[in-house]
Write an enzyme that holds these catalytic residues in place. Structure first.
Site: not given
Ligand code: AMP
Length: 209
Positions: A13, A88, A122, A155, A166
């Protein structure tokens, strides 16, 4: 145009959003990036959410919704945006529908085994943040950034236990949004398994561009 990118972690994404913001002239808003920037800068929010991100669970809805609401009111977002990683949960989607009218929600479809392969391989540069992949985009010298010579790291949320968490969170809390948006006539699905440039082409066609 107001778009949401849905899909499991590792579906690309973020990469697609970077391509799409040039191709479709949209502002890219990633809640994950916002949280990571706060963690890097050690803001009160960053300190509060660091352990949550490291473990792969979700930041509480009220915090996340307030951040997005505020971000969408910034002048650059008024002409259109691409939300990556938000909503989410159903609660977040309900809140968003209360203050924004979306044009479409694009669901990036990818099977779990490919999610694990992508995320576990990654690596990112500690110094400049450039991304690599052990098999699909390896650095010239193992563990060293091609761009700046910095050290590559994994990471914390790409470690095996966090990937499983996740995925669990995705299936339990985020996947129900597919049906939620489908029933509102907003959903478009796209196969996320090909290379990003190919997925981008399909996306543009889907958007009528
Ligand atoms: P991402 O880079 O989108 O995978 O987001 C990394 C982390 O940020 C996720 O695993 C969550 O811990 C937090 N996070 C990102 N977006 C959200 C969201 N919409 N709601 C809750 N936690 C989020």
């Amino acid at each position: 145009m107001k778009l949401v990118f849905l899909g499991p972690p590792g579906a690309g994404k973020g990469t697609l959003a970077t391509l799409a913001k040039e191709n479709l002239s949209l502002v890219h808003i990633s809640t994950g990036d916002i949280f990571r920037a706060n963690i890097r800068n050690q803001t009160p929010l960053g300190v509060q959410v660091k352990a949550i991100l490291d473990s792969g669970s979700l930041v509480p809805d009220d915090i996340t919704i307030a951040i997005v609401k505020d971000r969408l009111q910034q002048p650059d977002a008024l002409g259109g945006y691409l939300l990556d990683g938000f909503p989410r949960t159903i609660v977040q989607a309900q809140a968003l529908s209360g203050f924004e009218q979306l044009d479409a929600v694009v669901n990036f479809v990818l099977k779990d085994s490919e999610v694990v392969r992508r995320l576990s391989g990654r690596r990112v540069c500690k110094s400049c943040g450039t991304g690599f992949h052990l098999t699909s985009l390896p650095p010239k010298k193992e563990g060293v950034c091609d761009k700046c010579g910095g050290t590559l790291m994994q990471r914390p949320d790409d470690e095996a236990s966090a990937i499983q968490e996740r995925l669990r969170v995705y299936h339990a809390q985020t996947a129900p949004l597919v049906e939620w948006y489908q029933s509102r006539g907003l959903l478009k699905e796209i196969d996320a398994s090909p290379a990003p440039e190919t997925v981008m082409k399909v996306l543009k066609e889907l958007m009528g561009r």
